[in-house]
Design a protein around this motif. Structure first.
Motif, short mmCIF file in Angstrom:
data_model
loop_
_atom_site.label_atom_id
_atom_site.label_comp_id
_atom_site.label_asym_id
_atom_site.label_seq_id
_atom_site.Cartn_x
_atom_site.Cartn_y
_atom_site.Cartn_z
N MET A 1 0.86 -1.18 0.00
CA MET A 1 0.00 0.00 0.00
C MET A 1 0.90 1.23 0.00
O MET A 1 1.91 1.27 0.69
N ASN A 2 0.51 2.23 -0.74
CA ASN A 2 1.25 3.48 -0.80
C ASN A 2 1.39 4.07 0.59
O ASN A 2 0.46 4.01 1.39
N GLN A 3 2.52 4.67 0.85
CA GLN A 3 2.74 5.25 2.18
C GLN A 3 1.79 6.38 2.51
O GLN A 3 1.65 6.75 3.66
N GLY A 4 1.11 6.93 1.53
CA GLY A 4 0.16 8.01 1.77
C GLY A 4 -1.12 7.55 2.44
O GLY A 4 -1.86 8.36 3.00
N TRP A 5 -1.43 6.27 2.40
CA TRP A 5 -2.65 5.74 3.01
C TRP A 5 -2.37 5.35 4.45
O TRP A 5 -1.34 4.74 4.76
N ASN A 6 -3.30 5.67 5.34
CA ASN A 6 -3.21 5.26 6.74
C ASN A 6 -4.33 4.27 7.02
O ASN A 6 -5.49 4.54 6.71
N GLU A 7 -3.96 3.15 7.60
CA GLU A 7 -4.95 2.15 7.99
C GLU A 7 -5.31 2.39 9.45
O GLU A 7 -4.43 2.51 10.30
N ARG A 8 -6.60 2.48 9.72
CA ARG A 8 -7.09 2.78 11.06
C ARG A 8 -8.03 1.67 11.53
O ARG A 8 -8.61 0.95 10.74
N GLN A 9 -8.19 1.59 12.85
CA GLN A 9 -9.12 0.65 13.47
C GLN A 9 -10.21 1.45 14.17
O GLN A 9 -10.05 2.62 14.45
N ARG A 10 -11.31 0.80 14.48
CA ARG A 10 -12.43 1.39 15.23
C ARG A 10 -12.93 2.68 14.64
O ARG A 10 -12.73 3.73 15.23
N PRO A 11 -13.60 2.72 13.56
CA PRO A 11 -13.90 1.61 12.67
C PRO A 11 -12.74 1.35 11.71
O PRO A 11 -11.90 2.22 11.47
N VAL A 12 -12.75 0.16 11.16
CA VAL A 12 -11.70 -0.25 10.22
C VAL A 12 -11.85 0.57 8.94
O VAL A 12 -12.93 0.63 8.36
N ARG A 13 -10.72 1.19 8.52
CA ARG A 13 -10.79 2.07 7.35
C ARG A 13 -9.39 2.40 6.84
O ARG A 13 -8.41 2.24 7.55
N LEU A 14 -9.34 2.91 5.61
CA LEU A 14 -8.15 3.50 5.03
C LEU A 14 -8.43 4.99 4.85
O LEU A 14 -9.54 5.37 4.46
N GLU A 15 -7.42 5.81 5.10
CA GLU A 15 -7.58 7.25 4.95
C GLU A 15 -6.40 7.84 4.20
O GLU A 15 -5.27 7.36 4.33
N ARG A 16 -6.67 8.90 3.46
CA ARG A 16 -5.60 9.62 2.78
C ARG A 16 -6.02 11.06 2.55
O ARG A 16 -7.17 11.33 2.24
N ARG A 17 -5.08 11.96 2.70
CA ARG A 17 -5.29 13.38 2.37
C ARG A 17 -4.39 13.71 1.19
O ARG A 17 -3.20 13.39 1.19
N LEU A 18 -4.97 14.38 0.21
CA LEU A 18 -4.24 14.80 -0.99
C LEU A 18 -4.24 16.31 -1.05
O LEU A 18 -5.26 16.94 -0.78
N GLU A 19 -3.12 16.88 -1.43
CA GLU A 19 -2.99 18.32 -1.59
C GLU A 19 -2.68 18.60 -3.06
O GLU A 19 -1.81 17.95 -3.64
N PHE A 20 -3.39 19.54 -3.63
CA PHE A 20 -3.22 19.90 -5.04
C PHE A 20 -2.72 21.34 -5.15
O PHE A 20 -2.96 22.16 -4.26
N ALA A 21 -2.05 21.63 -6.24
CA ALA A 21 -1.47 22.95 -6.45
C ALA A 21 -2.53 24.01 -6.75
O ALA A 21 -2.34 25.18 -6.43
N GLU A 22 -3.64 23.60 -7.35
CA GLU A 22 -4.65 24.57 -7.76
C GLU A 22 -6.01 23.90 -7.83
O GLU A 22 -6.12 22.67 -7.90
N TYR A 23 -7.05 24.71 -7.83
CA TYR A 23 -8.43 24.20 -7.85
C TYR A 23 -8.71 23.32 -9.06
O TYR A 23 -9.37 22.28 -8.93
N GLU A 24 -8.21 23.68 -10.23
CA GLU A 24 -8.48 22.89 -11.44
C GLU A 24 -7.99 21.46 -11.30
O GLU A 24 -8.64 20.52 -11.74
N ALA A 25 -6.84 21.28 -10.67
CA ALA A 25 -6.32 19.93 -10.45
C ALA A 25 -7.19 19.16 -9.46
O ALA A 25 -7.44 17.97 -9.64
#
Length: 89
Positions: A1-25
């Motif tokens: 799994m890409n290092q950008g994803w975080n696996e969490r428990q309670r509840p079980v889930r994957l999370e990721r935050r993405l940052e973009f340079a501009e609104y269009e992206a």
């Protein structure tokens, strides 16, 4: 799994935050992520602002771990990012 994803428990889930340079992206990514969701019939929780997107992939209610379908979806999100300009990579 890409290092950008975080696996969490309670509840079980994957999370990721993405940052973009501009609104269009950000907008282009959201459009392509929506198409991916429709194709795979997986609909993550997504919140976003002008230059960021937060993604949460929830496992089934009784699951004790993230299943392969969600992991595959995360990999496909990562593949979408290879053609996007993000600030977190």
């Amino acid at each position: 799994m890409n290092q950008g994803w975080n696996e969490r428990q309670r509840p079980v889930r994957l999370e990721r935050r993405l940052e973009f340079a501009e609104y269009e992206a950000t907008r282009d990514f959201l459009d392509r992520a929506a198409s991916l969701s429709e194709r795979l019939a997986i609909y993550p929780d997504m919140s976003f602002g002008r230059t960021y997107v937060n993604i949460t992939l929830h496992a089934e209610d009784d699951a004790t771990e993230v299943g392969e379908a969600l992991r595959q979806f995360a990999r496909e999100i990562d593949a979408l990012l290879k053609t996007e300009k993000t600030l977190d990579e």
